[in-house]
Design a protein around this motif. Structure first.
Motif, PDB file in Angstrom:
ATOM      1  N   LYS A  90       0.857  -1.183   0.000  1.00 43.11           N
ATOM      2  CA  LYS A  90       0.000   0.000   0.000  1.00 43.11           C
ATOM      3  C   LYS A  90       0.897   1.237   0.000  1.00 43.11           C
ATOM      4  N   TYR A 115      -3.448   1.952   8.162  1.00 40.69           N
ATOM      5  CA  TYR A 115      -4.073   0.736   7.655  1.00 40.69           C
ATOM      6  C   TYR A 115      -5.507   0.977   7.187  1.00 40.69           C
ATOM      7  N   VAL A 155       3.267  -1.006   4.084  1.00 38.92           N
ATOM      8  CA  VAL A 155       2.528   0.248   3.923  1.00 38.92           C
ATOM      9  C   VAL A 155       3.555   1.373   3.860  1.00 38.92           C
TER      10      VAL A 155
END
Length: 615
Positions: free
Chosen positions: A249, A365, A379
């Motif tokens: 991500k 998140y 992430v």
């Protein structure tokens, strides 16, 4: 005379250029951050058990849900009504897990019914032989007062086997919440995916009720530490059991424009039924959705807002669903699919700014989630490199930093995470409009000045004779490239081994998986040592500075291995009680961690110097 003036002018121009470039590079500086390994609470020996009477209060009602959802996520949710029945204020609630649960636990979350998160932390001592966690209540609970909240626990403990007709699922848990308090009433509901058929279950309580896809148990006046094993085996042929094998991500923060977000996933079907759609949960204000894979654009996107409920009234989200039948293929049992969802996100709800400073506060998140397990997740939160970041109050420390694409990234890594994992960050950074907008113009101006002086000096000095310095040996560029490439791969493996040891120490992975991965990493390191031998010998034979750097890197590698082994011994001694003082343990741990950082910095410096010969 003219030539001398040109030379002096050229020297002055280059000096000014280096000063300006140095000031630009300085603006990209960023405080180093590292793993806060020493802050993790470790399990103390059983001799430190404390009696339940140390913890006042009682649970008047606990509603437990033990669930396997339609995606194969295994979790428990305890809705706890907790009362202060003593004479002193209380601000903590304790709960316990048996050893099997601890070995398979990967996430614990506590929330109020409004959705607000409560702080959860593992404590260093056990209660009655059980590993114990503490929930910090939002306010002091005075005598006679009651509070209701929820505790979620996610487990990596499903045993799934697939045959020609069904997926067979088995799991273990505890029938009731294990807590050090008297409980007036505990009710437990086991919820399974639709069309599940229960084949076996324990315990076989006289009052247990069995229904379609569910089991129900209850107990009145339950004593503290009521640890009753739960075992369930069922079959299902329509539930879409899914997990992400890999997820990356990326969130690119902008001061003046919308944030750019991308979520790359490698999805695997671990069940029997084929997967026809994929779902991403994103903030409600997200726009400009696109999905693509290695072939091109993936069609079939639909967006639906999630209705507000009591449990998520402070979370505004919507689901982005991708219909794989549109122009791709369904994911059959055991198969995988890789794709990337990208979208834009306005920064107004997550950023405040003014006077050259920005404050970014959000849960990293929550920007993009899947309603199933994600393994090996990175992430990356990126800030433009013209910014200076203050890492003093981050709330959650990143695992590493990365500089690429004009951004400086804070990288958070998880070996496994669930659909409700939580990682808040609070980033304060300063920026300069001159650096953001005027730097390209300044660089162009500097480049023009250098070019002008170079052209003039070349024309005037063209007739100057050069001193013959004799033949030079060519630097072995090919061997240099090969050595640095393989050596950087070795450094990456060492970092992976460090993270693996940390995950195993925190019980995020099972022992069998840990042993398999360690063997795999060790085998890869041996292979890389064999591959690097030829280029290493060539560079050492070349001599000079190259030989010195190679020999320095050998020493640093050996020193890093020694420090890592010392860290593992230190943690083992603390866990077994040979080191009884936590303060002493933390100080020793910090010293080793600082040494590791210095070694890694020296290694990076050596590798970068080698790369400078051919970049």
């Amino acid at each position: 005379m003219n030539r001398e003036r040109v030379r002096i002018s050229a020297v002055i121009a280059f000096a000014c250029t280096f000063i300006i470039m140095g000031s630009l590079i300085a603006t990209r500086s960023m405080q180093r951050v590292g793993n806060p390994g020493s802050s993790d609470l470790l399990q103390a020996p059983a001799s430190s058990d404390l009696p339940a009477t140390t913890f006042p209060g009682k649970a008047t009602h606990i509603q437990r849900v033990v669930a396997i959802d339609s995606f194969g996520t295994f979790y428990t949710k305890d809705t706890v009504t907790f009362k202060n029945d003593g004479t002193e204020p209380i601000q903590e609630y304790y709960f316990c897990l048996n050893q099997y649960q601890v070995n398979n636990l990967y996430d614990t979350i506590a929330k109020l019914k409004t959705g607000a998160h409560l702080q959860v932390e593992r404590i260093i001592y056990n209660l009655n032989g059980f590993n114990t966690w503490r929930v910090l209540l939002p306010n002091v609970l005075f005598p006679g007062e009651t509070i209701t909240f929820q505790v979620w626990q996610y487990f990596n403990a499903l045993d799934i086997t697939v045959d020609a007709e069904n997926a067979t699922v088995q799991f273990n848990s505890s029938t009731f919440a294990i807590i050090p308090y008297q409980t007036d009433l505990i009710e437990t509901a086991i919820k399974l995916p639709p069309s599940s058929v229960i084949q076996e279950y324990l315990p076989d309580f006289p009052g247990a009720e069995s229904g379609p896809n569910s089991l129900d148990f209850s107990s009145q006046l339950s004593a503290p530490f009521n640890n009753i094993e739960l075992y369930v085996k069922f079959i299902n042929n329509i539930a879409t059991f899914i997990e992400n094998e890999k997820s990356i991500k990326t969130i690119k923060v902008s001061t003046n424009h919308a944030w750019k977000v991308s979520d790359h996933v490698v999805v695997k079907n671990v069940g029997k039924a084929s997967i026809t759609t994929l779902t991403f949960t994103v903030p409600r204000e997200a726009t400009n959705f696109k999905a693509k894979d290695s072939i091109g654009i993936v069609n079939g996107l639909s967006v639906q807002e999630i209705e507000d409920t009591v449990e998520n009234e402070d979370v505004k989200t919507k689901n982005v669903t991708i219909n794989l039948k549109s122009n791709r293929y369904v994911i059959t049992s055991g198969k995988k699919l890789s794709l990337t969802l990208s979208f834009s996100l306005p920064a107004k709800d997550r950023m405040s700014n003014g006077a050259g400073q920005n404050i970014v506060l959000f849960d990293v998140y929550s920007i993009s989630r899947n309603p199933w397990i994600s393994r090996d997740t990175d992430v990356k939160v990126g800030f433009p490199q013209a910014n200076t970041i203050n890492t003093d109050d981050l709330l959650s420390m990143p695992d590493e930093m990365d500089f690429s694409d004009g951004f400086q990234y804070l990288v958070f890594k998880e070996s496994i995470m669930g659909p409700n994992s939580y990682k808040p960050i609070n980033v304060q950074y300063t920026y300069s409009n001159f650096q953001l907008q005027g730097r390209p113009l300044l660089l162009a101006l500097v480049f023009g000045v250098i070019t002008s002086f170079f052209i003039v000096s070349t024309r005037l000095l063209r007739s100057t004779t050069r001193e013959y310095v004799g033949p030079k040996r060519d630097i072995p560029i090919d061997e240099l490239r090969e050595f640095t490439s393989i050596f950087e791969e070795k450094v990456g493996l060492y970092l992976s081994i460090e993270r693996l040891n940390e995950d195993f120490g925190r019980r995020k992975i099972k022992k069998r998986e840990f042993i398999i991965k360690i063997k795999d990493f060790t085998k890869k390191l041996k292979t890389l040592d064999e591959e690097i031998a030829y280029s290493k010998k060539k560079l050492i034979d070349f001599g000079g500075r190259l030989k010195e750097i190679i020999e320095d890197l050998d020493v640093l590698e050996a020193e890093r291995q020694s420090v890592q082994e010392s860290l593992l011994r230190l943690e083992s001694q603390y866990k077994t009680g040979k080191i009884k003082s936590r303060i002493a343990f933390e100080r020793l741990y910090d010293k080793y961690a600082v040494r590791l950082k210095k070694i890694q910095t020296a290694i990076d410096s050596g590798v970068n110097e080698l790369k400078s010969y051919y970049i």
